[in-house]
Design a protein around this motif. Structure first.
Motif, mmCIF file in Angstrom:
data_model
loop_
_atom_site.group_PDB
_atom_site.id
_atom_site.type_symbol
_atom_site.label_atom_id
_atom_site.label_comp_id
_atom_site.label_asym_id
_atom_site.label_seq_id
_atom_site.Cartn_x
_atom_site.Cartn_y
_atom_site.Cartn_z
ATOM 1 N N PRO A 97 -5.005 0.304 -1.868
ATOM 2 C CA PRO A 97 -6.133 1.366 -0.200
ATOM 3 C C PRO A 97 -4.911 2.040 0.330
ATOM 4 N N ASN A 98 -5.290 3.075 0.782
ATOM 5 C CA ASN A 98 -4.676 3.929 1.822
ATOM 6 C C ASN A 98 -5.013 4.131 3.012
ATOM 7 N N PRO A 99 -3.738 4.089 4.035
ATOM 8 C CA PRO A 99 -3.833 4.100 5.164
ATOM 9 C C PRO A 99 -4.870 4.320 5.492
ATOM 10 N N SER A 120 8.592 -5.311 2.620
ATOM 11 C CA SER A 120 8.875 -4.429 4.504
ATOM 12 C C SER A 120 7.945 -3.179 4.446
ATOM 13 N N GLY A 121 7.603 -3.330 3.327
ATOM 14 C CA GLY A 121 6.744 -1.505 4.037
ATOM 15 C C GLY A 121 4.834 -2.031 4.694
ATOM 16 N N ALA A 122 5.338 -2.593 4.761
ATOM 17 C CA ALA A 122 3.692 -3.853 5.829
ATOM 18 C C ALA A 122 3.816 -3.742 7.019
ATOM 19 N N GLY A 163 -7.903 4.475 -2.501
ATOM 20 C CA GLY A 163 -7.009 4.527 -3.330
ATOM 21 C C GLY A 163 -5.949 5.731 -2.596
ATOM 22 N N PRO A 164 -5.056 6.349 -3.615
ATOM 23 C CA PRO A 164 -4.468 7.450 -3.042
ATOM 24 C C PRO A 164 -5.238 9.006 -3.850
ATOM 25 N N GLY A 165 -4.535 10.274 -3.656
ATOM 26 C CA GLY A 165 -4.640 11.178 -4.245
ATOM 27 C C GLY A 165 -6.121 11.637 -3.512
ATOM 28 N N ALA A 166 -7.297 11.885 -4.849
ATOM 29 C CA ALA A 166 -8.269 12.304 -4.170
ATOM 30 C C ALA A 166 -8.903 11.597 -3.442
ATOM 31 N N MET A 167 -8.940 9.645 -3.461
ATOM 32 C CA MET A 167 -9.064 9.449 -2.493
ATOM 33 C C MET A 167 -8.631 9.131 -1.239
ATOM 34 N N LYS A 168 -7.679 9.292 -1.001
ATOM 35 C CA LYS A 168 -7.437 9.800 0.338
ATOM 36 C C LYS A 168 -7.019 10.872 1.122
ATOM 37 N N CYS A 223 0.771 -1.566 0.143
ATOM 38 C CA CYS A 223 -0.023 0.048 -0.124
ATOM 39 C C CYS A 223 0.599 1.534 -0.245
ATOM 40 N N GLY A 224 2.367 1.252 0.101
ATOM 41 C CA GLY A 224 3.425 2.049 -0.251
ATOM 42 C C GLY A 224 3.538 2.525 -1.279
#
Length: 457
Positions: free
Chosen positions: A227-229, A86-88, A188-193, A49-50
């Protein structure tokens, strides 16, 4: 630990699912079966997700050594991960939000694929049946427990937006959150986050501890828009049509930010529904908004809607530029109108049963070159039907841009060919060219090769 960017782990569930039947275990454990492949792709998207990429094939290639296996023990289910991103993890321990979403993936694949046998079980289903399926999927994910009053604002917009547009989405989300409204996006990212991030800060200011940040996605898009966090409730719907229906059934109003083909698809979806005569009196607040630098974008969208769908379609929304507080006030007032209407018609606050959604907007559309060529993009038909096929055209472009199956079709057979009325297609082509020039088709820095040809000869 395998390397600095790969981790092995055994993960226990959190929040979503703890037990599987032997039949369910067998289905998901078949490494050659569709369930396992689907689960593998969605799980990798959650764990990755990152990532800043919107190329699902690139993620699969980068983590081609990633493996996931379901382990059933007497105390419940665990997931065995090998070579996971590993980012998770933090200090070898999986981040709580990632763990929740990982088991949400397992829950939704089990329920939708196994319970409904979506490969064939809903083929030819009635409109009523499909609406009930969407309800059951959301109920199974425990979405309705968090919807007590009309307060769920759906925020649509692109994953590929400029920084000043992203900052504006956070500002609007903050204003919505200050007015105790909750947020639903494509996760997701952008306008969703951005709206979720802004609302989370506002909810903290208002001492709201149970704020909802609902993310609705589907398997074809999740790998490109992980998905954003901020998402604290993730639901993976089986296809884009059920995802879109979930937005308008569980949401009480919609704010649209700048975006590309996917955002245009969403706009045409909601306008096509609101234009149906049966929905003439159903309140559904709809606002298009962006910073002052995005005013031209909404002028283009507004002009396109007027040219192809007419003035009635333009009357279904408001355009508000550079005024997040006004957007939030309009939405807050709209929530009261929705509440009064639902009470008067004895409709639920948590699910918009009264809204009529024609079957043209419900049955899955799998973009192939033949189906795209056969779209009826001509004047002289009911407006909501034209909106339905225009939505399918934009859906095809989204598939060709970022969905694994669509990208594969384009690679093998070349661009989709879009045919229809020359005047209409000229307007469509101009809008799409503007999206390309404004870098709204792919993340900034990515070279965009069109997956479509608009045939205007």
């Amino acid at each position: 630990m395998k390397s600095e960017d790969r981790i092995d782990a055994l993960v226990a569930p959190k929040g979503a699912l703890e037990m599987l039947s032997q039949n369910e275990m067998a289905r998901l454990s078949e490494e050659s079966g569709p369930f396992h492949d689907l689960f593998h792709r969605c799980a990798l998207a959650i764990l990755n997700c990152g990532s800043d990429s919107d190329d699902p094939q690139a993620a699969m290639e980068e983590f081609k050594d990633f493996e996931i296996r379901i382990v059933q023990q007497e105390r419940g289910v665990k997931l065995q991960l090998k070579n996971a991103p590993s980012g998770a993890f933090v200090d070898g321990k999986m981040i709580s939000s990632v763990r929740e979403m990982l088991f949400s993936v397992l829950r939704d694949i089990i329920f939708t694929q196994h319970e409904y046998n979506l490969a064939s079980g809903l083929e030819g289903a009635s409109s009523e049946k499909l609406t009930n399926v969407v309800f059951e999927l959301l109920r199974n994910a425990d979405v309705f427990r968090r919807i007590q009053n009309p307060d769920m604002i759906v925020c649509w917009g692109g994953h590929s937006i400029a920084r000043h547009e992203y900052d504006y989405t956070k500002h609007v989300g903050h204003e919505l959150g200050l007015r105790e409204l909750n947020i639903c996006t494509g996760c997701g990212p952008g306008a969703m986050k951005g709206p979720m991030k802004g609302a989370a800060i506002a909810h903290a200011k208002q001492r709201i501890k149970d704020g909802v940040y609902l993310g609705l996605t589907e398997p074809g898009i999740i790998a490109a828009e992980s998905p954003n966090p901020i998402v604290n409730q993730l639901v993976i719907m089986p296809d884009i049509e059920k995802r879109l229906e979930a937005f308008v059934r569980a949401g009480h109003g919609i704010v649209v930010f700048p975006g590309g083909a996917g955002t245009a698809e969403e706009i045409l979806y909601i306008l096509g529904i609101l234009l149906h005569p049966k929905n003439a009196d159903v309140p559904f607040p709809l606002v298009f908004t962006g910073p002052k630098e995005s005013a031209d974008y909404f002028e283009q969208i507004h002009a396109f809607i007027g040219d192809v769908l007419g003035a009635e379609a333009q009357s279904k929304y408001r355009i508000i530029i550079e005024d997040g507080a006004e957007v939030a006030r309009v939405m807050k007032q709209g929530m009261e109108e929705v509440r009064l209407y639902r009470k008067a018609h004895q409709d639920a606050f948590y699910y918009n049963w009264k809204l009529h959604i024609p079957e043209e907007f419900q049955h899955p559309f799998e973009p192939t070159h033949e189906k795209v060529r056969e779209l009826n993009l001509n004047f002289g038909q009911e407006t909501h039907l034209l909106a339905a096929d225009l939505r399918r055209a934009f859906s095809s472009i989204v598939a060709g841009n970022v969905k694994a199956q669509g990208v594969a079709y384009i690679k093998e057979f070349g661009p989709f060919e879009i045919h229809g009325d020359k005047a209409l297609l000229a307007k469509l082509d101009a809008l799409l060219q503007a999206f390309v020039l404004q870098q709204r088709m792919k993340l900034p820095g990515s070279e965009y090769v069109p997956c479509y040809k608009v045939i205007t000869d």
